[in-house]
Design a protein around this motif. Structure first.
Motif, PDB file in Angstrom:
ATOM      1  N   SER A 194      47.052  66.824  46.900  1.00 38.66           N
ATOM      2  CA  SER A 194      45.796  66.513  46.306  1.00 38.66           C
ATOM      3  C   SER A 194      44.774  66.580  47.143  1.00 38.66           C
ATOM      4  N   LEU A 195      44.822  66.516  48.589  1.00 35.89           N
ATOM      5  CA  LEU A 195      43.709  66.441  49.486  1.00 35.89           C
ATOM      6  C   LEU A 195      43.463  68.015  49.930  1.00 35.89           C
ATOM      7  N   ASP A 196      42.111  68.308  49.558  1.00 35.98           N
ATOM      8  CA  ASP A 196      41.652  69.751  50.198  1.00 35.98           C
ATOM      9  C   ASP A 196      41.912  69.615  51.726  1.00 35.98           C
ATOM     10  N   GLU A 197      42.481  70.845  52.199  1.00 38.03           N
ATOM     11  CA  GLU A 197      42.815  70.754  53.418  1.00 38.03           C
ATOM     12  C   GLU A 197      41.820  70.824  54.356  1.00 38.03           C
ATOM     13  N   GLU A 198      40.873  71.439  53.861  1.00 37.17           N
ATOM     14  CA  GLU A 198      39.701  71.723  54.925  1.00 37.17           C
ATOM     15  C   GLU A 198      38.675  70.471  54.859  1.00 37.17           C
ATOM     16  N   SER A 199      38.165  70.020  53.845  1.00 35.19           N
ATOM     17  CA  SER A 199      37.305  68.985  53.449  1.00 35.19           C
ATOM     18  C   SER A 199      37.771  67.758  53.442  1.00 35.19           C
ATOM     19  N   GLY A 200      39.106  67.689  53.215  1.00 36.54           N
ATOM     20  CA  GLY A 200      39.905  66.462  53.293  1.00 36.54           C
ATOM     21  C   GLY A 200      39.445  65.511  52.178  1.00 36.54           C
ATOM     22  N   THR A 201      38.708  66.032  50.980  1.00 39.31           N
ATOM     23  CA  THR A 201      38.511  65.207  49.714  1.00 39.31           C
ATOM     24  C   THR A 201      39.725  65.203  48.842  1.00 39.31           C
ATOM     25  N   ALA A 202      39.930  64.210  48.108  1.00 42.38           N
ATOM     26  CA  ALA A 202      41.067  64.175  47.157  1.00 42.38           C
ATOM     27  C   ALA A 202      40.573  64.848  45.894  1.00 42.38           C
ATOM     28  N   GLU A 203      41.351  65.766  45.375  1.00 38.93           N
ATOM     29  CA  GLU A 203      41.112  66.367  43.896  1.00 38.93           C
ATOM     30  C   GLU A 203      41.957  65.602  42.671  1.00 38.93           C
ATOM     31  N   ARG A 204      41.466  65.556  41.696  1.00 41.62           N
ATOM     32  CA  ARG A 204      42.198  64.759  40.523  1.00 41.62           C
ATOM     33  C   ARG A 204      42.887  63.594  41.004  1.00 41.62           C
ATOM     34  N   GLN A 205      41.898  62.792  41.810  1.00 41.63           N
ATOM     35  CA  GLN A 205      42.219  61.480  42.447  1.00 41.63           C
ATOM     36  C   GLN A 205      42.969  60.368  41.479  1.00 41.63           C
ATOM     37  N   GLN A 206      42.383  60.290  40.375  1.00 43.38           N
ATOM     38  CA  GLN A 206      43.096  59.100  39.451  1.00 43.38           C
ATOM     39  C   GLN A 206      44.502  59.538  38.985  1.00 43.38           C
ATOM     40  N   THR A 207      44.532  60.868  38.444  1.00 47.62           N
ATOM     41  CA  THR A 207      45.887  61.278  38.052  1.00 47.62           C
ATOM     42  C   THR A 207      46.915  61.443  39.079  1.00 47.62           C
ATOM     43  N   ALA A 208      46.516  61.900  40.354  1.00 48.00           N
ATOM     44  CA  ALA A 208      47.318  61.898  41.621  1.00 48.00           C
ATOM     45  C   ALA A 208      47.644  60.466  41.930  1.00 48.00           C
ATOM     46  N   GLY A 209      46.914  59.645  41.748  1.00 48.72           N
ATOM     47  CA  GLY A 209      47.441  58.055  41.983  1.00 48.72           C
ATOM     48  C   GLY A 209      48.421  57.760  41.359  1.00 48.72           C
TER      49      GLY A 209
END
Length: 220
Positions: A13-28
């Motif tokens: 889920s985490l973008d390896e460079e920016s460190g922001t989470a993608e699809r955060q709710q579903t990944a949770g």
């Protein structure tokens, strides 16, 4: 202990460079499911149909799992069993944060704090060690894209990704039809002992139910 299923999902889920989470709710949801499935594999929790129960409160030695084990015992409150979906709904947000902190403790990601507009704190988690994610993606690719036989943990991970439809996080460049077909095959396959396979199936069913309800709510 090796990186857990929950941490592996968080890495995807985490973008390896920016460190922001993608699809955060579903990944949770998937992260919470990963912790629960890990506890099943460790023999601490049983999932049977729509219900879960605590079978052994003994700590595993892995803090991410043991914190959840303690919380789960308190949540059950002396009852023999409660619904899997209720626990996942309760734990989703906290499980994601716990998995990120566990990755920080391992030195896989680092926490960076910023302020948006100079006011609002934002935390990001870029990778500090790329090896765990590289190994994870190689293992998933071997199973899903190349047809390798999975071990039971990898089969469980594939089932969690398939149930929550996080295909793009795991395989952003692969044809969706190929990925979904193989993931369904792995999730339903004979890769694990009967008890583990049953738990994987029931966890997948619970996460699929949640995904449907979440999508319906978002669209209303």
């Amino acid at each position: 202990m090796a990186v857990t299923l929950a941490e592996e999902i968080m890495l995807l889920s985490l973008d390896e460079e920016s460190g922001t989470a993608e699809r955060q709710q579903t990944a949770g949801w998937a992260v919470a499911g990963g912790i629960l499935l890990e506890l099943v594999l460790a023999g601490r929790v049983a999932v049977d149909g729509k219900y879960l129960s605590l079978t052994d409160p003994t700590p595993t030695g892995e803090r991410l799992l043991d914190d959840r084990l303690e919380l789960l015992g308190a949540w059950l409150g002396g009852r023999d069993k409660r619904r899997v979906t209720e626990w996942l709904a309760k734990d989703r947000a906290k499980a994601g944060k716990a998995a990120v902190q566990s990755l920080c403790a391992r030195g896989v990601v680092v926490e960076e704090q910023h302020k948006a507009l100079g006011l609002f704190p934002i935390r990001r988690y870029p990778e500090a060690d790329s090896a765990p994610e590289a190994e994870l993606r190689q293992r998933l690719g071997a199973v899903v894209l190349e047809g390798a036989v999975p071990d039971e943990r990898t089969a469980g991970l594939v089932a969690l990704i398939h149930a929550t439809k996080l295909y793009a996080l795991a395989f952003p460049d692969a044809p969706r039809k190929q990925v979904t077909g193989r993931m369904a095959e792995v999730a339903e396959g004979q890769w694990a002992a009967d008890s583990v396979r049953t738990a994987i199936r029931d966890m997948q069913a619970a996460l699929t139910t949640i995904a449907v309800v979440t999508a319906a709510t978002a669209g209303s």
